[in-house]
Write an enzyme that holds these catalytic residues in place. Sequence first.
Site, PDB file in Angstrom:
ATOM      1  N   LYS A 177       0.833  -1.194   0.000  1.00  0.00           N
ATOM      2  CA  LYS A 177       0.000   0.000   0.000  1.00  0.00           C
ATOM      3  C   LYS A 177       0.875   1.253   0.000  1.00  0.00           C
ATOM      4  O   LYS A 177       1.887   1.317   0.682  1.00  0.00           O
ATOM      5  CB  LYS A 177      -0.911   0.010   1.231  1.00  0.00           C
ATOM      6  CG  LYS A 177      -2.069  -0.977   1.146  1.00  0.00           C
ATOM      7  CD  LYS A 177      -3.004  -0.801   2.326  1.00  0.00           C
ATOM      8  CE  LYS A 177      -4.228  -1.697   2.216  1.00  0.00           C
ATOM      9  NZ  LYS A 177      -5.154  -1.526   3.352  1.00  0.00           N
ATOM     10  N   HIS A 248      -7.592 -13.415   3.060  1.00  0.00           N
ATOM     11  CA  HIS A 248      -7.234 -12.571   4.200  1.00  0.00           C
ATOM     12  C   HIS A 248      -7.207 -13.385   5.501  1.00  0.00           C
ATOM     13  O   HIS A 248      -6.487 -13.041   6.439  1.00  0.00           O
ATOM     14  CB  HIS A 248      -8.223 -11.408   4.317  1.00  0.00           C
ATOM     15  CG  HIS A 248      -7.592 -10.155   4.846  1.00  0.00           C
ATOM     16  ND1 HIS A 248      -6.600  -9.480   4.166  1.00  0.00           N
ATOM     17  CD2 HIS A 248      -7.795  -9.458   5.999  1.00  0.00           C
ATOM     18  CE1 HIS A 248      -6.229  -8.421   4.863  1.00  0.00           C
ATOM     19  NE2 HIS A 248      -6.924  -8.386   5.987  1.00  0.00           N
ATOM     20  N   ARG A 251      -3.793 -14.596   5.956  1.00  0.00           N
ATOM     21  CA  ARG A 251      -2.921 -13.497   6.404  1.00  0.00           C
ATOM     22  C   ARG A 251      -3.064 -13.315   7.918  1.00  0.00           C
ATOM     23  O   ARG A 251      -2.071 -13.139   8.635  1.00  0.00           O
ATOM     24  CB  ARG A 251      -3.290 -12.221   5.650  1.00  0.00           C
ATOM     25  CG  ARG A 251      -2.529 -10.957   6.082  1.00  0.00           C
ATOM     26  CD  ARG A 251      -2.843  -9.839   5.087  1.00  0.00           C
ATOM     27  NE  ARG A 251      -2.597  -8.513   5.591  1.00  0.00           N
ATOM     28  CZ  ARG A 251      -1.425  -7.862   5.516  1.00  0.00           C
ATOM     29  NH1 ARG A 251      -0.387  -8.465   4.965  1.00  0.00           N
ATOM     30  NH2 ARG A 251      -1.296  -6.635   5.970  1.00  0.00           N
ATOM     31  N   HIS A 274       2.276  -3.065   7.794  1.00  0.00           N
ATOM     32  CA  HIS A 274       1.444  -2.088   8.502  1.00  0.00           C
ATOM     33  C   HIS A 274       2.264  -0.823   8.752  1.00  0.00           C
ATOM     34  O   HIS A 274       3.403  -0.902   9.228  1.00  0.00           O
ATOM     35  CB  HIS A 274       0.974  -2.644   9.853  1.00  0.00           C
ATOM     36  CG  HIS A 274      -0.092  -3.681   9.727  1.00  0.00           C
ATOM     37  ND1 HIS A 274      -0.417  -4.546  10.754  1.00  0.00           N
ATOM     38  CD2 HIS A 274      -0.933  -3.987   8.710  1.00  0.00           C
ATOM     39  CE1 HIS A 274      -1.393  -5.350  10.357  1.00  0.00           C
ATOM     40  NE2 HIS A 274      -1.720  -5.028   9.127  1.00  0.00           N
TER      41      HIS A 274
END
Length: 302
Positions: A177, A248, A251, A274
């Site tokens: 991201k 997910h 994950r 993160h």
Amino acid sequence: MVGMTTVSVQTEQLINQFLDHLWLENGTSQNTLTAYRSDLSGLAKWLAPKQLQIASTDQLQSYLQYRLQSGYNKRSQARCLSVLRRFFRYLLLQQLRQDDPTQHIAMPKLARYLPKSLSEQQVEALLDAPDIATLVGQRDKAMLELLYSSGLRVSELVSLTVHQLNLNRGALRIVGKGNKERLVPVGEEAQSWLESYLANARSYLVGNANSDVLFPSTRGTAMTRQTFWHRVKKYAVIAGVAGNVSPHTLRHAFATHLVNHGANLRAVQMMLGHSDLSTTQIYTYVAQHRLQQLYKEHHPRA
């Protein structure tokens, strides 16, 4: 109550400047920028024309109350307030106003969300579900092993290229991201299945397509997230793993099992990509919650 209006050109330009700032400074993703624009435009339409820049604390509180009465939940309210805080702090930074009207607005208290995870036995059953006698099964086996080994987002997994994988070093170079790059370790089990897949299956799946995609579809092109989601659902059924299992979920299992076995939270944060450690801390609560369940189930005086 102030009626809904259209957004003025001046306000639209101000929102654009703020979003451009986030993109240039932080590499904020397009999806996030779109969500921010929606939240800010919603407030701008609710206020009188050209009032966004000079909105008061009372006006912002009235707007949040209006959203609450319109059916928005606390999590949505918290996200909206977070966007407003960033926006008005940007105005302070740019000296476009002298105060932060969000400073004394309290963030809604949210119930702690514990992500769905799987036990280690359930993960083993899921990873063993693909039929490795087939080319597609070999690909899917390698994908599942890598997903659990490295904790990737599904978008990161399906977009991987062969150049991002270094089997000699046992590492992946991931662009996550906000275009943030990180190195993620690949476990020995996943390495073994990746080596087997690359030696025996990938070239047949790619065919004549000139593609560097690590996990191509049967057409030789990149697989979509939706396609892999359906593959995981199929394997969950085969493995007898009940519930809403998704990429997910693996994950979450990756992070939960690391924390359960004593992994450093900062290291888990880096592997997950993160930006904030508080996002990763949820896995300590997952581990504690699991311990409490085990205690209640097995201790004679629980």
